[in-house]
Design an enzyme around this catalytic site. Structure first.
Site, mmCIF file in Angstrom:
data_model
loop_
_atom_site.group_PDB
_atom_site.id
_atom_site.type_symbol
_atom_site.label_atom_id
_atom_site.label_comp_id
_atom_site.label_asym_id
_atom_site.label_seq_id
_atom_site.Cartn_x
_atom_site.Cartn_y
_atom_site.Cartn_z
ATOM 1 N N LYS A 23 -2.114 -28.442 14.544
ATOM 2 C CA LYS A 23 -1.034 -27.668 13.893
ATOM 3 C C LYS A 23 -0.723 -28.270 12.535
ATOM 4 O O LYS A 23 -0.577 -27.557 11.545
ATOM 5 C CB LYS A 23 0.209 -27.686 14.761
ATOM 6 C CG LYS A 23 1.502 -27.334 14.041
ATOM 7 C CD LYS A 23 2.701 -27.301 14.948
ATOM 8 C CE LYS A 23 3.655 -28.430 14.800
ATOM 9 N NZ LYS A 23 4.380 -28.587 13.543
ATOM 10 N N ASN A 24 -0.629 -29.615 12.464
ATOM 11 C CA ASN A 24 -0.172 -30.256 11.231
ATOM 12 C C ASN A 24 -1.272 -30.450 10.204
ATOM 13 O O ASN A 24 -1.050 -31.079 9.176
ATOM 14 C CB ASN A 24 0.519 -31.579 11.564
ATOM 15 C CG ASN A 24 1.804 -31.339 12.332
ATOM 16 O OD1 ASN A 24 2.298 -30.210 12.373
ATOM 17 N ND2 ASN A 24 2.317 -32.360 12.968
ATOM 18 N N ARG A 97 8.659 -25.718 7.351
ATOM 19 C CA ARG A 97 8.848 -26.483 6.112
ATOM 20 C C ARG A 97 7.691 -26.225 5.151
ATOM 21 O O ARG A 97 7.590 -26.849 4.100
ATOM 22 C CB ARG A 97 8.932 -27.983 6.446
ATOM 23 C CG ARG A 97 10.209 -28.352 7.155
ATOM 24 C CD ARG A 97 10.112 -29.708 7.789
ATOM 25 N NE ARG A 97 9.805 -30.757 6.830
ATOM 26 C CZ ARG A 97 10.705 -31.306 6.030
ATOM 27 N NH1 ARG A 97 11.939 -30.859 6.046
ATOM 28 N NH2 ARG A 97 10.374 -32.268 5.195
ATOM 29 N N CYS A 121 12.116 -28.892 12.856
ATOM 30 C CA CYS A 121 12.852 -29.377 14.031
ATOM 31 C C CYS A 121 14.016 -30.272 13.587
ATOM 32 O O CYS A 121 13.911 -31.035 12.653
ATOM 33 C CB CYS A 121 11.916 -30.188 14.934
ATOM 34 S SG CYS A 121 10.691 -29.167 15.743
ATOM 35 N N ASP A 311 5.082 -38.412 17.188
ATOM 36 C CA ASP A 311 5.005 -37.175 17.982
ATOM 37 C C ASP A 311 4.441 -37.409 19.373
ATOM 38 O O ASP A 311 4.525 -36.542 20.233
ATOM 39 C CB ASP A 311 4.136 -36.144 17.259
ATOM 40 C CG ASP A 311 4.699 -35.833 15.907
ATOM 41 O OD1 ASP A 311 4.173 -36.377 14.924
ATOM 42 O OD2 ASP A 311 5.694 -35.111 15.827
ATOM 43 N N VAL A 333 10.120 -43.667 12.729
ATOM 44 C CA VAL A 333 9.770 -42.623 11.758
ATOM 45 C C VAL A 333 10.899 -41.627 11.560
ATOM 46 O O VAL A 333 11.223 -41.222 10.455
ATOM 47 C CB VAL A 333 8.472 -41.893 12.193
ATOM 48 C CG1 VAL A 333 8.143 -40.766 11.216
ATOM 49 C CG2 VAL A 333 7.314 -42.871 12.293
#
Ligand code: EPZ
Length: 436
Positions: A23-24, A97, A121, A311, A333
């Protein structure tokens, strides 16, 4: 699709699933395609909400986007770019974002860009100060308007020397997407070096960019006048792989994750083994399983790559509630990434949060009143309850907890999970979970 599901826990998750592109990475590679003067093809693209959101944003700007779910192939034709207004961008971006990363490419192609108020989020403040500073250093002019930030580049964009005070993933991507066609040379120090960033650099290089990454986290980019489309296969989503691996631990299960890539999972695999999990790396992927016996508590600190990824933390904490002894997790983080543990406590877990840095690394949140360290005492039996999902990774962690608990839980707001976990309902069914 209803936004609530009922999950009956207590049975191990066993079976085989496939995890597709990250996804990222995928969302950023889609943005990068706007820099090309010819169409691009991205492969191994997962059918997740974020891909839909970015596709809508690119179409809003005149790009032609086509996605075939079955093959995972997504094509982008950026040759007819047009401006878009903030209201439309905000409407399409939703909680993503991504709009801020469109700035560099749009400034190069159209000479202007707009950033509506951003989402993402709620796991911390999520500022964009690094992004704006970088764009302004390249020569962008940022003006505040009621509908958001308007950017222009009256004198074009020129290469910069910039040092990130914190190796921000998004800010590194911001700089890369702007520097590749800026005039002259750009040097970035203290860059983020996550595998998704490396894949973005490989993608940009395929398009004609000249980028080199040194061993000291410095990146040098020589601006080029023209870039063309790419054909690239996305790396596997290591966050999703880690989430299913933690689900195997928490439920005493055995899950073959097709597509999992060891080279991006090193730190996770070490921690998974230390907690007591077993894994087999095979050519098609990685098999994660609970070998029986006790799980062991650990002291863990999240960090930027190559550290243990933030994550991965939330799903693993659920497994740690089933480990014998005290586990300590220091989240360095994001400042507010333990909110999801309230639901775990309601299910019977013993989790206490602290504002101290409970780890050996100095952290930006120390003594700032953020409860960013957790102590988990286990093992504790979890019992079913009613849960509302707080954010993407916390939401998946709640699913794992419900699957590990005895009884039937009702989980509300699961639509958020579709943002980053492709067909998680189908995968749960394939793994024998009782969900309706
Ligand atoms: C990306 O977010 C990921 N999201 C996150 O995944 C991931 O957790 C994070 O990187 C860290 O790996 C996407 O790629 C879409 P950062 P990003 O900029 O880029 C501070 C998920 O669930 N910061 O590296 O927003 C910030 O406050 C999501 O898939 C500034 O201070 O992360 C945070 O403390 C969650 N100013 C730290 O940097 C800035 O201008 C890390 O943020 C930008 C960031």
């Amino acid at each position: 699709m209803t936004d609530s599901i009922r999950v009956t826990g207590g049975a191990p998750l066993t079976g085989e699933i496939r995890v597709r592109g990250a996804k990222n990475f995928v969302s950023k590679a889609m943005v990068a395609a706007l820099l090309g003067s010819t169409p691009s093809t991205l492969r191994n693209v997962p059918d997740i909400r974020d891909v839909g959101v970015v596709s809508a944003l690119l179409r809003l700007h005149g790009a032609d986007v086509n996605y075939d779910v079955e093959s995972g192939e997504l094509t982008i034709d950026p040759t007819a770019l047009t401006k878009a207004d903030a209201a439309n961008i905000a409407e399409h971006a939703g909680s993503s974002r991504i709009p801020i990363l469109l700035c560099g490419p749009l400034l190069h192609r159209l000479g202007e860009a707009v950033i509506p108020d951003l989402g993402g989020c709620r796991i911390g403040d999520r500022p964009i100060d690094f992004h704006l500073e970088i764009l302004q250093r390249f020569g962008a002019v940022v003006t505040e308007h009621p509908d958001g930030l308007h950017l222009s580049a009256p004198n074009g964009l020129r290469g910069i020397k910039y040092r990130l005070s914190y190796p921000s993933v998004g800010a590194t991507e911001q700089l890369l997407l702007t520097a590749v066609m800026a005039e002259g040379i750009t040097r970035l120090d203290n860059a983020a070096v996550e595998p998704e960033i490396k894949d973005l650099i490989d993608t940009l290089q395929k398009m004609g960019a000249i980028i080199s990454v040194d061993t000291d986290r410095s990146v040098t980019i020589e601006g080029v006048g023209r870039m063309h489309g790419y054909d690239h296969t996305a790396l596997t989503d290591r966050i999703e792989v880690g989430s299913w691996a933690s689900a195997a631990l928490a439920t005493g299960g055995d899950i073959m994750v097709l597509g999992a890539q060891q080279r991006h999972m090193g730190m996770f695999l070490n921690v998974f083994r230390k907690v007591g999990g077993e894994f087999d790396v095979v050519p098609e992927g990685i098999r994660f399983y609970h070998p029986g016996g006790e799980l062991h508590s650990i002291a863990l600190q999240t960090d930027v790559h190559p550290g243990f990824m933030t994550d991965w933390q939330q799903p693993l904490v659920v497994a740690l509630t089933q480990a014998k002894g005290l586990s300590i997790v220091h989240e360095t983080v994001y400042e507010k990434r333990f909110g999801f543990t309230d639901a775990l406590v309601a299910m019977g877990a013993h989790v206490q949060l602290f504002r101290e840095c409970l780890g050996d690394k100095e952290c930006r949140f120390g003594q700032l009143n953020f409860k960013h360290s957790a102590v988990i005492s286990g093992p504790t039996p979890l019992t079913a309850t009613e849960i509302t999902v707080p954010d993407l990774r916390g939401g998946f962690s709640h699913l794992i907890a419900a699957l590990a608990a005895t009884g039937t839980s009702t989980v509300h707001g699961i639509g958020i999970i579709d943002r980053g976990y492709e067909d998680f309902r189908g995968k749960l069914a394939a793994l024998g979970a009782t969900v309706e």
